[in-house]
Design a protein around this motif. Structure first.
Motif, short mmCIF file in Angstrom:
data_model
loop_
_atom_site.label_atom_id
_atom_site.label_comp_id
_atom_site.label_asym_id
_atom_site.label_seq_id
_atom_site.Cartn_x
_atom_site.Cartn_y
_atom_site.Cartn_z
N ALA A 284 -44.00 25.66 -9.62
CA ALA A 284 -44.87 26.78 -9.26
C ALA A 284 -46.27 26.49 -9.77
N TYR A 285 -47.26 27.09 -9.12
CA TYR A 285 -48.65 26.78 -9.45
C TYR A 285 -49.50 28.03 -9.25
N ALA A 286 -50.70 27.99 -9.82
CA ALA A 286 -51.63 29.12 -9.71
C ALA A 286 -52.04 29.31 -8.25
N PRO A 287 -52.15 30.57 -7.78
CA PRO A 287 -52.02 31.83 -8.51
C PRO A 287 -50.67 32.53 -8.25
N MET A 288 -49.57 31.79 -8.22
CA MET A 288 -48.26 32.38 -7.90
C MET A 288 -47.79 33.33 -9.01
N SER A 289 -47.09 34.40 -8.59
CA SER A 289 -46.43 35.30 -9.53
C SER A 289 -44.96 34.89 -9.60
N VAL A 290 -44.49 34.60 -10.80
CA VAL A 290 -43.14 34.05 -10.97
C VAL A 290 -42.46 34.64 -12.18
N ALA A 291 -41.17 34.32 -12.30
CA ALA A 291 -40.41 34.62 -13.51
C ALA A 291 -39.79 33.32 -13.99
N MET A 292 -39.96 32.99 -15.24
CA MET A 292 -39.41 31.77 -15.82
C MET A 292 -38.31 32.10 -16.81
N THR A 293 -37.34 31.21 -16.91
CA THR A 293 -36.38 31.27 -18.02
C THR A 293 -36.52 29.98 -18.81
N LEU A 294 -36.18 30.03 -20.09
CA LEU A 294 -36.31 28.88 -20.97
C LEU A 294 -34.94 28.45 -21.49
N GLU A 295 -34.88 27.21 -21.93
CA GLU A 295 -33.62 26.66 -22.47
C GLU A 295 -33.22 27.35 -23.77
N ASP A 296 -34.21 27.83 -24.53
CA ASP A 296 -33.94 28.42 -25.84
C ASP A 296 -34.26 29.90 -25.86
N ASP A 297 -33.56 30.62 -26.72
CA ASP A 297 -33.79 32.06 -26.88
C ASP A 297 -34.91 32.26 -27.89
N ILE A 298 -36.10 32.57 -27.38
CA ILE A 298 -37.29 32.69 -28.21
C ILE A 298 -37.83 34.11 -28.11
N ASP A 299 -38.38 34.61 -29.19
CA ASP A 299 -38.99 35.94 -29.19
C ASP A 299 -40.34 35.85 -28.46
N ILE A 300 -40.39 36.38 -27.24
CA ILE A 300 -41.60 36.35 -26.42
C ILE A 300 -41.87 37.76 -25.92
N SER A 301 -43.12 38.17 -25.90
CA SER A 301 -43.47 39.51 -25.43
C SER A 301 -44.75 39.45 -24.60
N ARG A 302 -45.09 40.59 -24.02
CA ARG A 302 -46.31 40.69 -23.21
C ARG A 302 -47.52 40.24 -24.03
N GLY A 303 -48.39 39.46 -23.41
CA GLY A 303 -49.59 38.98 -24.09
C GLY A 303 -49.43 37.58 -24.65
N ASN A 304 -48.19 37.08 -24.76
CA ASN A 304 -47.97 35.70 -25.16
C ASN A 304 -48.33 34.78 -23.99
N MET A 305 -48.55 33.51 -24.28
CA MET A 305 -48.91 32.56 -23.24
C MET A 305 -48.01 31.34 -23.32
N ILE A 306 -47.47 30.94 -22.18
CA ILE A 306 -46.63 29.74 -22.09
C ILE A 306 -47.51 28.62 -21.54
#
Length: 419
Positions: A284-306
């Protein structure tokens, strides 16, 4: 050059009062047959009622009642039209010096800027102001339309003198592509059709230039930035253990298997899956709206950046921005504002006004520390926590901020990150 019929060109118009911006846009719409029949009938009736001979082209854009009553354009008016070669969005901005903020707003997403100059008056202070704002916002194409050539007998010398004046001061600015067209918006010379009165001009009419401008994407394709807007935890069959991170990709490309870092925490993982709507995709690339999942369970919330592990933005609490003050009320020393950067919101203060810019002369004022409406200044902002930022020159999306008054919830300033 092959032009994509669906390619959209956003352009803004700017000029001093009575330079003919509204008439020019009206002529573009009228001569390109981009006006609905009922609109034309309404404008013809209004023109007749006002005692004009023929159609008053300016009325096609001055659609607000206040504008019509005062005979001026007082806000940013957006208009849309299409030709067989391209689709267009026009942001018609006011020429008055007290509406600098409107031009900043209208020009912020533009691919091109049309700057009008009255052939009788030449380059004036407001011409310099509009060119400075276009340069500040890094608009890639500037088209200087020298209007009202019919009032100077279509003089080639007048045109060349103004061209020289503009080039002398614009050499100090950051502008990639500047073009000049002599026109008469009222009569239609060199707007849609070539002028028979200026055969010395060998270039194309304005519409042809707009139709054939090369639009290079202003999206940064190198630096991968994905600001998380929300965390998805659907409680339905097949999604019991699903934790997705949804948002819009600001820049760059993401692929399944990429090693990523979550900021500001610094936790690392790999992309497990990417969904664009109901469809699972490998990249996926900009400016697409997507949902990602990660291999690890990490504490992520709104405002974080991947971001990518080997390509990360700077993280700073304190940084400089070129700020345009938008609010009627001046900035308050030490006041707390809500800083909005991508999906991240936090408290911030304007720590220092480094200098203000006189956008008529380009001079810097290091003494005046007050910010009033329409002022443009380099300021130091201090946020409550680290902000993941890129310079505006490298990335428009992650290099821009807005400030919101906590008490009134009004947007009071917009800024471009410089350091």
């Amino acid at each position: 050059m092959q032009i994509d019929n669906n390619q959209l060109l956003r352009f803004t118009t700017a000029g001093s009062v009575d330079d003919g911006k509204s008439t020019l846009i009206g002529r573009l719409l009228y001569d390109s047959k981009s006006i609905f029949e009922d609109q034309l009938e309404a404008i013809e009736a209004t023109s007749k009622r006002k005692g004009h001979e023929g159609v008053d082209l300016a009325l096609f854009t001055d659609g607000l009642r206040d504008e019509r009553e005062q005979g001026i354009t007082i806000d940013v008016a957006y208009r849309y039209f299409t030709t067989p070669k391209r689709k267009f969005i026009i942001a018609d901005t006011p020429g008055h010096i007290q509406y600098t903020r409107n031009m900043v707003t209208g020009a912020s997403t533009a691919n091109a800027a049309i700057i009008l100059i009255d052939a009788r008056h030449g380059v004036i202070e407001q011409t310099k102001r509009h060119a400075y704002i276009a340069s500040l916002l890094q608009i890639p194409h500037i088209i200087v339309c020298i209007n009202k050539m019919d009032l100077v007998d279509f003089s080639e010398k007048v045109y060349n003198d103004i061209l020289t004046q503009f080039e002398e001061f614009s050499s100090k600015l950051y502008v990639k592509d500047v073009r000049f067209i002599p026109i008469s918006a009222l009569n239609g010379d060199n707007v849609v059709n070539r002028s028979t009165s200026m055969d010395w001009y060998e270039g194309s009419p304005l519409l042809n230039v707009l139709e054939t401008l090369h639009i290079s994407s202003d999206i940064n394709k190198i630096d991968a930035r994905f600001a998380v807007q929300t965390v998805l935890r659907p409680q339905r069959e097949g999604f019991i253990d699903y934790r997705g991170y949804a948002g819009r990709i600001s820049s760059g490309i993401y692929r399944v298997g990429d090693e990523i870092v979550v900021l500001p925490s610094g936790f690392t993982s790999k992309i497990k899956s990417i969904n664009a709507g109901e469809t699972e995709v490998e990249e996926a690339y900009a400016p697409m709206s997507v949902a990602m999942t990660l291999e690890d369970d990490i504490d992520i919330s709104r405002g974080n950046m991947i971001v990518k592990k080997n390509n990360q933005p700077e993280m700073k609490q304190e940084f400089d921005v070129m700020l345009c003050w938008l609010n009627n009320q001046p900035a308050r020393p030490g006041a707390k504002y809500t800083l909005v950067h991508t999906s991240n919101e936090q408290r911030a203060i304007i720590k220092n006004v480094v200098y203000k810019v006189d956008i008529n002369t380009y001079e810097r004022n290091n003494e005046d520390k007050n910010l009033a409406m329409n002022d443009i200044a380099r300021v130091t902002v201090r946020a409550a926590q680290n902000v993941m930022l890129d310079p505006y020159r490298d990335n428009r999306n992650t290099g821009s901020i807005i400030l919101i008054d906590e008490g009134t919830n009004e947007t009071v300033a917009a800024g471009m990150i410089v350091a």
